[in-house]
Design a protein around this motif. Structure first.
Motif, PDB file in Angstrom:
ATOM      1  N   GLU A 150      61.426 113.827  29.118  1.00 34.46           N
ATOM      2  CA  GLU A 150      61.063 113.258  27.880  1.00 34.46           C
ATOM      3  C   GLU A 150      61.568 113.362  26.849  1.00 34.46           C
ATOM      4  OE1 GLU A 150      59.110 110.484  26.791  1.00 34.46           O
ATOM      5  OE2 GLU A 150      58.998 110.461  28.721  1.00 34.46           O
ATOM      6  N   SER A 184      65.388 112.385  27.097  1.00 42.02           N
ATOM      7  CA  SER A 184      65.682 111.234  27.004  1.00 42.02           C
ATOM      8  C   SER A 184      66.056 111.014  25.240  1.00 42.02           C
ATOM      9  CB  SER A 184      64.189 110.823  27.309  1.00 42.02           C
ATOM     10  OG  SER A 184      64.809 110.686  28.971  1.00 42.02           O
ATOM     11  N   PHE A 185      64.852 111.661  24.842  1.00 39.19           N
ATOM     12  CA  PHE A 185      65.390 111.916  23.265  1.00 39.19           C
ATOM     13  C   PHE A 185      66.655 112.307  22.611  1.00 39.19           C
ATOM     14  CE2 PHE A 185      65.147 114.980  19.368  1.00 39.19           C
ATOM     15  CZ  PHE A 185      65.305 113.727  18.239  1.00 39.19           C
ATOM     16  N   TYR A 186      67.017 113.333  23.068  1.00 37.22           N
ATOM     17  CA  TYR A 186      68.148 114.615  23.245  1.00 37.22           C
ATOM     18  C   TYR A 186      69.353 113.353  23.419  1.00 37.22           C
ATOM     19  CZ  TYR A 186      72.074 118.182  23.757  1.00 37.22           C
ATOM     20  OH  TYR A 186      73.481 118.070  22.737  1.00 37.22           O
ATOM     21  N   TRP A 220      69.193 110.297  22.944  1.00 39.89           N
ATOM     22  CA  TRP A 220      69.442 108.931  22.005  1.00 39.89           C
ATOM     23  C   TRP A 220      69.566 109.396  20.920  1.00 39.89           C
ATOM     24  CZ3 TRP A 220      66.528 109.412  18.016  1.00 39.89           C
ATOM     25  CH2 TRP A 220      66.424 107.868  16.715  1.00 39.89           C
ATOM     26  N   PHE A 221      69.566 110.730  20.344  1.00 41.12           N
ATOM     27  CA  PHE A 221      69.663 111.532  19.004  1.00 41.12           C
ATOM     28  C   PHE A 221      71.146 111.990  19.078  1.00 41.12           C
ATOM     29  CE2 PHE A 221      70.524 115.446  16.735  1.00 41.12           C
ATOM     30  CZ  PHE A 221      69.963 114.737  15.574  1.00 41.12           C
TER      31      PHE A 221
END
Length: 335
Positions: A31, A34-36, A38-39
């Motif tokens: 998770e 995944s955020f990394y 996107w960011f």
């Protein structure tokens, strides 16, 4: 709020699902990655404006004084570094690379124009003129009073004192005053002579060899020699004085404008760059995240689950969701 059995069962099932999900280390890592991903693909200007960044820096750094506890910690860390036992065995050459020292020596020696301007400024200052005048006067007086010839050859000392006395009677003035007046009239010439001598003594080649010789003298010294020049017991006072200087500077319009313009220049250069490039400037990339993330985040997640903090916070929002009128309508439950 009246409880509903089915809703309570749904909330409990939801909570168990969350706990089981976050209890799996790979899930947390997946998770976050995944955020990394996107960011890091977002351009800087897409998320933050210059005004937001500048306001944060101005508020947290320039408008907020350093806490007394932080200053105490700085003192303790400097003290710890100075008295560390390894300072007795580590030499200066162990912590400063010789090739870098040589580059610095070459760089300093090559700045002949800067050096000549500095020498000119120094020798033409009133303080330097006064120092040279006093040095010459004291040297003459010392020679007359303590000359080797005067001490070793009988009668010379009395002869020199008599000559001084005769000179003072003829000129109707004190020898020290006479010398002082002469130096005052000729101080410009003395300054020019001093400038010439200093430039000759500190030419590029001599200055380089001076620095090289200095390095060879100190490179084998233990790092603990620093304690000869830094008083450990005075650190609270010296660090405190530094904090006072910073406290004054940070509130000045000068520094506020400097920070504003520097942040603006940085923002303009980087506004269109995505965060993966900005983070790479700080040596932060996906391999670091992958290697370090699991060891850092998993204990935190497990502590949140073990202390039931995650369950309590999740229940708070799940109750708001399941007992909301829209949800009750979907579940065909009357309020």
């Amino acid at each position: 709020m009246q409880k509903n059995l089915m809703i309570e069962q749904l909330i409990e099932a939801h909570l168990q699902f969350l706990e089981q999900t976050f209890a799996q280390p790979n899930q947390v890592q997946s998770e976050f990655l995944s955020f990394y991903h996107w960011f890091t693909k977002q351009p800087l200007q897409q998320l933050w404006t210059f005004e937001q960044i500048n306001t944060l820096i101005q508020k947290q750094i320039l408008k907020t004084p350093a806490s007394s506890f932080l200053i105490e910690q700085i003192v303790e860390h400097i003290k710890f570094a100075l008295i560390h036992p390894s300072n007795d065995t580590a030499t200066i050459a162990d912590i400063i690379p010789v090739l870098t020292v040589d580059k610095i020596a070459q760089y300093v020696a090559s700045k002949s124009g800067h050096r000549q301007r500095l020498i000119k400024t120094v020798v033409n200052s009133p303080a330097f003129s006064a120092m040279i005048s006093q040095l010459i006067q004291h040297s003459i007086q010392d020679y007359l009073d303590n000359s080797v010839i005067a001490k070793t050859v009988p009668g010379v000392s009395r002869f020199m004192k008599m000559g001084k006395s005769v000179l003072e009677n003829v000129t109707d003035t004190n020898l020290d005053n006479a010398v002082g007046k002469y130096l005052q009239k000729n101080i410009l010439k003395l300054s020019q002579m001093s400038e010439t001598v200093l430039n000759q003594h500190f030419d590029d080649q001599k200055l380089y060899h001076f620095q090289a010789n200095l390095w060879h003298k100190i490179k084998g010294m233990p790092v603990s020699v620093l304690k000869n020049y830094i008083e450990v017991q005075d650190l609270p006072q010296t660090v405190g004085l530094g904090a006072e200087i910073w406290d004054f500077i940070r509130q000045s319009d000068y520094l506020k404008q400097q920070v504003h313009d520097a942040v603006y220049a940085w923002y303009i250069r980087n506004a269109a760059r995505p965060f993966d490039l900005l983070l790479r400037d700080l040596n932060i990339d996906e391999s670091l995240i992958t290697a370090e993330l699991q060891g850092l985040l998993n204990p935190v997640i497990q502590q949140m689950i073990g202390s039931e903090y995650l369950r309590e916070r999740a229940r708070h929002y799940l109750e708001q969701f399941y007992y909301a009128p829209e949800t009750l309508k979907i579940l065909a439950i009357s309020e």
